[in-house]
Design a protein around this motif. Structure first.
Motif, PDB file in Angstrom:
ATOM      1  N   UNK A 170      81.929  59.035 -12.959  1.00 35.30           N
ATOM      2  CA  UNK A 170      81.451  59.944 -11.918  1.00 35.30           C
ATOM      3  C   UNK A 170      82.483  61.038 -11.670  1.00 35.30           C
ATOM      4  N   UNK A 171      83.752  60.672 -11.709  1.00 37.19           N
ATOM      5  CA  UNK A 171      84.810  61.656 -11.481  1.00 37.19           C
ATOM      6  C   UNK A 171      84.745  62.781 -12.504  1.00 37.19           C
ATOM      7  N   UNK A 172      84.541  62.424 -13.764  1.00 33.93           N
ATOM      8  CA  UNK A 172      84.447  63.439 -14.819  1.00 33.93           C
ATOM      9  C   UNK A 172      83.228  64.332 -14.622  1.00 33.93           C
ATOM     10  N   UNK A 173      82.115  63.744 -14.191  1.00 32.61           N
ATOM     11  CA  UNK A 173      80.894  64.514 -13.978  1.00 32.61           C
ATOM     12  C   UNK A 173      81.042  65.461 -12.787  1.00 32.61           C
ATOM     13  N   UNK A 174      81.664  64.954 -11.723  1.00 29.92           N
ATOM     14  CA  UNK A 174      81.892  65.791 -10.543  1.00 29.92           C
ATOM     15  C   UNK A 174      82.833  66.944 -10.881  1.00 29.92           C
ATOM     16  N   UNK A 175      83.864  66.662 -11.666  1.00 31.59           N
ATOM     17  CA  UNK A 175      84.843  67.687 -12.030  1.00 31.59           C
ATOM     18  C   UNK A 175      84.192  68.808 -12.834  1.00 31.59           C
ATOM     19  N   UNK A 176      83.173  68.480 -13.636  1.00 30.55           N
ATOM     20  CA  UNK A 176      82.474  69.513 -14.395  1.00 30.55           C
ATOM     21  C   UNK A 176      81.677  70.427 -13.476  1.00 30.55           C
ATOM     22  N   UNK A 177      81.122  69.855 -12.398  1.00 29.99           N
ATOM     23  CA  UNK A 177      80.317  70.640 -11.460  1.00 29.99           C
ATOM     24  C   UNK A 177      81.192  71.398 -10.469  1.00 29.99           C
ATOM     25  N   UNK A 178      82.229  70.719  -9.965  1.00 26.81           N
ATOM     26  CA  UNK A 178      83.105  71.294  -8.933  1.00 26.81           C
ATOM     27  C   UNK A 178      84.562  71.135  -9.360  1.00 26.81           C
ATOM     28  N   UNK A 179      85.009  71.909 -10.333  1.00 26.74           N
ATOM     29  CA  UNK A 179      86.380  71.755 -10.827  1.00 26.74           C
ATOM     30  C   UNK A 179      87.440  72.131  -9.794  1.00 26.74           C
ATOM     31  N   UNK A 180      88.455  71.273  -9.689  1.00 26.59           N
ATOM     32  CA  UNK A 180      89.621  71.537  -8.812  1.00 26.59           C
ATOM     33  C   UNK A 180      89.230  71.711  -7.355  1.00 26.59           C
ATOM     34  N   UNK A 181      88.241  70.929  -6.910  1.00 28.68           N
ATOM     35  CA  UNK A 181      87.753  71.091  -5.530  1.00 28.68           C
ATOM     36  C   UNK A 181      87.755  69.768  -4.771  1.00 28.68           C
ATOM     37  N   UNK A 182      88.723  68.915  -5.030  1.00 26.72           N
ATOM     38  CA  UNK A 182      88.809  67.650  -4.299  1.00 26.72           C
ATOM     39  C   UNK A 182      89.223  67.909  -2.852  1.00 26.72           C
ATOM     40  N   UNK A 183      88.652  67.126  -1.947  1.00 24.91           N
ATOM     41  CA  UNK A 183      88.930  67.298  -0.520  1.00 24.91           C
ATOM     42  C   UNK A 183      88.738  65.961   0.174  1.00 24.91           C
ATOM     43  N   UNK A 184      89.755  65.517   0.896  1.00 28.31           N
ATOM     44  CA  UNK A 184      89.666  64.258   1.633  1.00 28.31           C
ATOM     45  C   UNK A 184      89.920  64.497   3.111  1.00 28.31           C
TER      46      UNK A 184
END
Length: 368
Positions: A293-307
Motif C-alpha cells: 500500500x505504501x508503494x501505491x500511495x507513493x505513486x499517487x501522492x509522492x513525498x506527501x506523508x503527514x502525521x
C-alpha cells in the motif's frame, strides 16, 4: 514540544494548544484566527530574542503588550485579564496584564536551539503588484517587514530563476531594464508574451508573493542552522480549488524536504484546504499498513506523508459571542473530524432537498 495559552485577548477568551510543524486554523470571519496566528508569531520572535542575545534581552510586561499591539495592529485587544504563556523544550515565558513578564530556562544549553526566522505572509500580500509601492512609506510593523522580506526575495529571481506557479502554467521573474525592475509573469509553455504582475489575474497577484517567499526563505535553511517559521493568512485567496490543493501539496513537500528547516502556521476559510490535509492524513495512515500500500500511495501522492505528530488543525467556533477553539483531530482515528470539513455544503444540500420536495409535490399536484 511547544504549547501556547491565550486568555482574554481580543475575542479569544481562552485557548490552549500544542504547536506542531504544521498548524491550521479554520473558522468564520472575525473569529480570531489571525489573532492566534499573530500571537504565535510574536511568541516565536520573543523566544528567538532570548536565545540570540540571551542576557542582553530584557522585556517588561508593558513592553510585551505594547510591542505585540503595535507591531501586529492589535491595539485595544488587551484587557485587564489578558494572559499569554508560551512553552518550548528550552524555556517558558508568561505575561499577564496583572503581573510582570517572566521567563525561565529549562535544563539544557543554548546549543540545542535552532535560530528562528519568522516570515509573516499577510492576506494583503497582493498589494505587491501595485505600481509605485516602493515609493510609499509604512509604519514599522508586520506589514512593513513583509514588504522588506518580499523586496529582498524577489531580487533573486531573474528570467533564469523563474518561479513556477503550481498548476497554472505560469512563472514569475523580475525583468531588469534602464528604467528599473518589473515583476513579470511568463507563460511557461512560451505561448504568449510576458505581462506585468500588475496586469495579471487576482489569483496570480495573491499567489506570486506567497510562492516567492516560501521558495526563497526555505532554501538552504538547514545548512544555516536556521528554522524558518512561515505564518500565512488565507493561502486560498482568489485560487480555484484544484490550485488550493496543489498549494497544500507544495507546502508539505517543502516541510518534508527541508529536514526540520521550516514550519507553517496557516489561517483559512477554505474547506478545500482542510479536505486536502484530511486526504494526506488518511493516505499516510493507509501507507503504514503494508509496504504494498505504501508503494501505491507513493505513486499517487509522492513525498506527501503527514502525521498528527507534526500536524494540528483547529476550528474557531463562535457561540453566544464567545470564541471556542475546537481540536479537529479525532483522537481515535487520527483524522480530521468529517462533520467539520464542509458544513456549508451540507446546509446547502439540506435546503436543496427541502425545496426539491416542495417542487416535486407541487408538480405532482398540477399533473393530478
Amino acid at each position: 514540544m511547544k504549547r501556547i495559552t491565550i486568555k482574554h485577548f481580543g475575542n479569544i477568551q481562552e485557548a490552549t494548544l500544542d504547536l506542531k510543524k504544521f498548524n491550521v486554523f479554520i473558522g468564520p470571519q472575525s473569529s480570531g484566527k489571525s489573532t492566534i496566528a499573530k500571537v504565535i508569531s510574536f511568541c516565536y520572535w520573543v523566544e528567538e530574542q532570548h536565545f540570540s542575545i540571551r542576557e542582553e534581552f530584557t522585556l517588561t510586561g508593558e513592553e510585551f503588550w505594547r510591542k505585540l499591539g503595535e507591531y501586529y495592529n492589535m491595539k485595544g485587544y488587551q484587557t485587564d485579564d489578558s494572559y499569554i504563556q508560551y512553552e518550548s523544550d528550552l524555556l517558558v515565558f508568561t505575561c499577564s496584564s496583572r503581573e510582570e513578564y517572566s521567563c525561565s530556562y529549562k535544563d539544557g544549553t543554548t546549543t540545542d536551539y535552532m535560530h528562528t526566522k519568522v516570515v509573516y505572509v499577510p492576506s494583503e500580500r497582493n498589494v505587491v503588484a501595485l505600481p509605485g509601492l516602493q515609493d510609499m512609506s509604512f509604519n514599522c510593523n508586520y506589514f512593513h517587514d513583509f514588504l522588506s522580506h518580499w523586496y529582498h526575495a524577489r531580487k533573486q529571481y531573474d528570467s533564469n530563476e523563474a518561479v513556477a506557479m503550481l498548476d497554472l502554467n505560469r512563472s514569475y521573474y523580475v525583468r531588469e531594464s534602464e528604467d528599473g525592475s518589473e515583476d513579470c509573469i511568463i507563460d511557461a509553455g512560451g505561448q504568449s508574451h510576458d505581462i506585468s504582475l500588475a496586469n495579471a489575474s487576482s489569483g496570480l497577484r495573491s499567489l506570486v508573493p506567497l510562492m516567492v517567499m516560501v521558495d526563497y526563505y526555505s532554501k538552504d535553511i538547514s545548512t544555516k542552522q536556521l528554522f524558518t517559521r512561515f505564518v500565512i493568512e488565507e493561502p486560498e485567496q482568489n485560487l480555484f480549488p484544484t490550485t488550493q490543493k496543489e498549494l497544500v501539496y507544495h507546502l508539505l513537500r517543502l516541510l518534508n524536504g527541508t529536514q526540520d528547516g521550516c514550519g507553517f502556521t496557516v489561517t483559512t476559510h477554505s474547506p478545500y484546504i482542510l479536505a486536502t490535509f484530511s486526504l494526506l492524513l488518511f493516505a499516510t495512515k493507509a501507507a503504514s499498513k503494508s509496504n504494498v500500500v505504501k508503494e501505491q500511495v507513493e505513486k499517487i501522492l509522492p513525498d506527501l506523508s503527514l502525521s498528527t505528530e507534526e500536524f494540528g488543525a483547529y476550528y474557531l467556533d463562535v457561540k453566544d459571542g464567545k470564541v471556542v477553539l475546537v481540536n479537529l483531530i479525532d483522537d481515535k482515528t487520527g483524522m480530521i473530524s468529517q462533520n467539520e470539513l464542509d458544513t456549508v455544503s451540507e446546509e446547502i444540500a439540506m435546503d436543496f432537498n427541502r425545496i426539491y420536495s416542495m417542487y416535486a409535490k407541487s408538480k405532482r399536484g398540477r399533473e393530478g
